[in-house]
Design an enzyme around this catalytic site. Structure first.
Site, PDB file in Angstrom:
ATOM      1  N   CYS A 166     -37.217  -1.178 -12.491  1.00  0.00           N
ATOM      2  CA  CYS A 166     -38.541  -1.697 -12.115  1.00  0.00           C
ATOM      3  C   CYS A 166     -39.456  -0.557 -11.682  1.00  0.00           C
ATOM      4  O   CYS A 166     -40.658  -0.568 -11.975  1.00  0.00           O
ATOM      5  CB  CYS A 166     -38.417  -2.703 -10.972  1.00  0.00           C
ATOM      6  SG  CYS A 166     -37.400  -4.119 -11.396  1.00  0.00           S
ATOM      7  N   CYS A 190     -35.266  -7.154 -19.701  1.00  0.00           N
ATOM      8  CA  CYS A 190     -35.469  -8.319 -18.840  1.00  0.00           C
ATOM      9  C   CYS A 190     -36.748  -9.078 -19.180  1.00  0.00           C
ATOM     10  O   CYS A 190     -37.013 -10.140 -18.625  1.00  0.00           O
ATOM     11  CB  CYS A 190     -35.469  -7.906 -17.368  1.00  0.00           C
ATOM     12  SG  CYS A 190     -36.612  -6.582 -17.000  1.00  0.00           S
TER      13      CYS A 190
END
Lengths: 125, 175
Positions: free
Chosen positions: A106, A37
């Site tokens: 994350c 990402c």
């Protein structure tokens, strides 16, 4: 994507954003990135001579979950020994922030960042 | 046609260097050959096949056209795992990424934001071109060490792609 209240709180009021002087012997810097990402995270710790983390800060370029994960970790590690901080698991972060499965990476990023900061600090000593 | 790899479909040997004009020309040719309109009077099975082939032609073209996607695809063909879960990267590269993003965040506050953004875009493009050059060189060598270099460059290019999309977003906001 609906963020949990805790993610929103850290996202809107991130704790400990900033940087420490990396030339300071007591500072450890961890930098990690997620190629999938393009998120980038820098997490720094200030360690006392007794090996206790006195302060921590971060700078994250990424989504709300990545910012919240790193913000939370800087809160958690303060007052911890290096070994205690190294024991933080991404699953603890994900659970605390109620991250959905697609955002688990994350929390992995934040775990890797604190580990990298500890490794960096130890390499200086 | 189905199940051929993207390069074979376009009559190419697998490789990173590609002539974009040849690629575009061959794409139009293939599109004409498999266009579903040409199969309007054909059997259900033939029509279904033409739809699948048209989709494959599009997918192959999009993959081969983009240096990043082409490089990823080549690595896959060579059996190299990108390992996206691995978050460790060259610290200097990550430092530079943070600096570029800080510069991007500062653009809006500049006297001439658009000029600042364009200057930043040039900087990013220069770095991107350097990565593409190193990919060209690595794929030309093609040995195991070269493929590992290519893997690292592809990972870096993905961060550049993210930066580019943020530049575009900001540009739209400023326009």
């Amino acid at each position: 994507m609906a963020y949990s209240d805790k993610v929103m709180d850290h996202y809107e009021n991130p704790r400990n954003v900033g940087s420490f002087d990396n030339d300071d012997a007591g500072v450890g810097t961890g930098m990690v990135g997620a190629p999938a990402c393009g998120d980038v995270m820098r997490l720094q710790i200030k360690v006392s001579e007794e090996g206790v983390i006195e302060d921590a800060c971060f700078k994250t370029y990424g989504c709300g979950s990545a910012i919240a994960s790193s913000s939370l970790v800087t809160e958690w590690v303060k007052g911890k020994t290096l070994d205690e901080a190294a024991a933080i698991k991404n699953s603890d972060i994900a659970e605390e922030l109620a991250l959905p499965p697609v955002k688990i990476h994350c929390s992995v990023l934040a775990e890797d960042a604190i580990k990298a900061a500890i490794t960096d600090y130890k390499s200086k000593h | 046609m189905l199940q051929q790899n993207h390069f074979a479909l376009f009559g190419l040997e697998p490789g990173f260097g590609i002539d974009p004009h040849y690629l575009a020309e061959r794409y139009r040719e293939l599109q004409r050959q498999v266009h579903p309109d040409r199969f309007a009077g054909a059997s259900d099975q033939e029509r279904l096949l033409s739809v699948q082939q048209a989709a494959q032609v599009n997918e192959a073209y999009q993959t081969l056209k983009s240096p990043l996607r082409r490089a990823r695809y080549l690595l896959t063909l060579r059996g190299v795992e990108l390992n996206e879960q691995d978050t460790r990267m060259d610290p200097l590269f990550l430092m530079e990424q943070i600096e570029l993003r800080e510069a991007l965040a500062a653009v809006a506050g500049k006297g001439d934001p658009l000029a600042a953004l364009m200057a930043l875009r040039d900087t990013i493009e220069t770095k991107e071109r350097a990565l593409v050059t190193s990919l060209t060189e690595a794929f030309a060598r093609g040995d195991e060490a070269a493929l590992e270099e290519a893997r690292v460059s592809v990972r870096k290019l993905q961060f550049m792609a993210r930066l580019n999309s943020e530049v575009e977003e900001l540009e739209e906001g400023l326009a």
